[in-house]
Write a protein that holds these residues in place. Sequence first.
Motif, short mmCIF file in Angstrom:
data_model
loop_
_atom_site.label_atom_id
_atom_site.label_comp_id
_atom_site.label_asym_id
_atom_site.label_seq_id
_atom_site.Cartn_x
_atom_site.Cartn_y
_atom_site.Cartn_z
N LEU A 1 0.74 -1.24 -0.06
CA LEU A 1 0.17 0.18 -0.03
C LEU A 1 0.94 1.27 0.10
O LEU A 1 2.03 1.26 0.78
CB LEU A 1 -0.85 0.17 1.36
CG LEU A 1 -2.02 0.88 1.27
CD1 LEU A 1 -3.00 0.41 0.18
CD2 LEU A 1 -2.63 1.00 2.77
N LYS B 1 -4.10 4.90 3.51
CA LYS B 1 -5.14 4.48 4.32
C LYS B 1 -5.70 5.71 4.97
O LYS B 1 -6.92 5.83 5.26
CB LYS B 1 -4.26 3.48 5.38
CG LYS B 1 -5.07 3.09 6.50
CD LYS B 1 -4.26 2.16 7.51
CE LYS B 1 -3.93 1.19 6.98
NZ LYS B 1 -3.48 -0.11 7.77
N LYS B 2 -4.78 6.87 5.29
CA LYS B 2 -5.36 7.92 6.00
C LYS B 2 -6.16 8.54 5.00
O LYS B 2 -7.39 8.74 5.34
CB LYS B 2 -4.30 8.65 6.31
CG LYS B 2 -4.89 10.14 7.02
CD LYS B 2 -3.91 11.21 7.45
CE LYS B 2 -4.17 12.16 7.92
NZ LYS B 2 -5.37 12.69 7.78
N SER B 3 -5.99 8.80 3.86
CA SER B 3 -6.76 9.36 2.64
C SER B 3 -8.02 8.84 2.60
O SER B 3 -9.29 9.41 2.47
CB SER B 3 -6.14 9.27 1.35
OG SER B 3 -5.02 10.22 1.62
N ILE B 4 -8.26 7.46 2.39
CA ILE B 4 -9.55 6.64 2.49
C ILE B 4 -10.40 6.72 3.69
O ILE B 4 -11.50 7.21 3.52
CB ILE B 4 -9.46 5.12 2.05
CG1 ILE B 4 -8.80 5.04 0.62
CG2 ILE B 4 -10.69 4.33 2.29
CD1 ILE B 4 -8.48 3.45 0.43
N ASN B 5 -9.69 6.74 4.58
CA ASN B 5 -10.55 6.88 6.22
C ASN B 5 -11.04 8.33 6.31
O ASN B 5 -12.12 8.42 6.81
CB ASN B 5 -9.55 6.53 7.32
CG ASN B 5 -9.27 4.86 7.26
OD1 ASN B 5 -10.12 4.05 6.73
ND2 ASN B 5 -8.32 4.56 8.08
N SER C 1 -14.22 8.36 4.25
CA SER C 1 -15.18 7.49 4.36
C SER C 1 -16.42 7.73 4.75
O SER C 1 -17.36 7.06 4.60
CB SER C 1 -14.53 6.43 5.36
OG SER C 1 -14.27 6.82 6.54
N LEU D 1 -4.59 -3.61 3.81
CA LEU D 1 -5.73 -2.59 3.96
C LEU D 1 -6.37 -2.86 5.57
O LEU D 1 -7.46 -2.34 5.56
CB LEU D 1 -6.79 -2.98 2.83
CG LEU D 1 -6.42 -2.21 1.59
CD1 LEU D 1 -7.38 -2.59 0.44
CD2 LEU D 1 -6.36 -0.87 1.70
N ASP E 1 -7.64 -2.10 9.06
CA ASP E 1 -8.05 -0.95 9.44
C ASP E 1 -8.31 0.29 8.59
O ASP E 1 -8.14 1.46 8.97
CB ASP E 1 -6.91 -0.35 10.67
CG ASP E 1 -6.74 -1.37 11.76
OD1 ASP E 1 -7.60 -2.01 11.90
OD2 ASP E 1 -5.38 -1.54 11.97
N THR E 2 -8.70 -0.02 7.28
CA THR E 2 -8.95 0.99 6.25
C THR E 2 -10.45 0.76 5.89
O THR E 2 -10.86 -0.53 5.97
CB THR E 2 -8.19 0.74 5.23
OG1 THR E 2 -6.56 0.63 5.18
CG2 THR E 2 -8.37 1.68 4.06
N LYS E 3 -11.07 1.92 5.83
CA LYS E 3 -12.67 1.83 5.93
C LYS E 3 -13.10 1.45 4.40
O LYS E 3 -13.47 2.63 3.72
CB LYS E 3 -13.26 3.18 6.27
CG LYS E 3 -13.03 3.09 7.90
CD LYS E 3 -13.43 4.62 8.65
CE LYS E 3 -13.36 4.43 10.15
NZ LYS E 3 -13.68 5.83 10.36
N CYS E 4 -12.73 0.61 3.92
CA CYS E 4 -12.98 0.07 2.56
C CYS E 4 -13.61 -1.43 2.60
O CYS E 4 -13.20 -2.07 3.45
CB CYS E 4 -11.98 0.36 1.55
SG CYS E 4 -10.45 -0.82 1.73
#
Length: 155
Positions: free
Chosen positions: A30, A35-39, A42, A62, A64-67
Motif C-alpha cells: 500500500l 489508508k489515511k486518505s480513504i479513512n 469514508s 488494508l 484498519d482501512t474503511k473500505c
Amino acid sequence: MKVNIPGREELEIQNIVFDYNGTIAIDGKLIEGIKKSINDFSNSFNFYVITADTYGSVEKELEDTKCEVIKIPKSSQDISKLEFIKSLGSSTTLSVGNGRNDKLMLKESILGIAILQDEGLCTETLLNSDILVKSIFDVFSFLKDENRLIATLRN
C-alpha cells in the motif's frame, strides 16, 4: 458528492472503486498515506478495492482501512470488474485503475480515472478513461476540491 460540470450532466458520486496494484499499491505494498486518505473520506463515499490479489497481501495491507475488499478470480478480471461496477450502479460510481483489466471498469463508470504511476498504464485503459492523473493523491484532491474536477471536465 454532486458536481455540476458545464456542458456535461451532473455527476453524483457515491462509490469509489480502486484497482489495487498499480493504483493504491506498488508491488503489493500500500502506498503510504492511502489508508489515511480513504479513512478521511469514508463518511462521504463508499470505498471498494477490487483485485485478484496477485501478491496475496491486500487484506493485510488494508487492515484498519474503511473500505471493502473485493477479491476476483485471476481469469477474466476485466469482466469481473465490469460486473462489479454494474452491480454498484455505474451512474454513481467513480473508478480508478491502470491495467488492461481496468479498461471496461473505467469506461462503464460515471467517471473513470486512469493513473500513471510506477507500474505504468495500459494505452487501452487510458483511451477508456475520462481523466488521466499522475498520482493516486490527485484523485483525493478532486474529492477535496470539486473545482479541480470541474476545470478538468468542463467544455
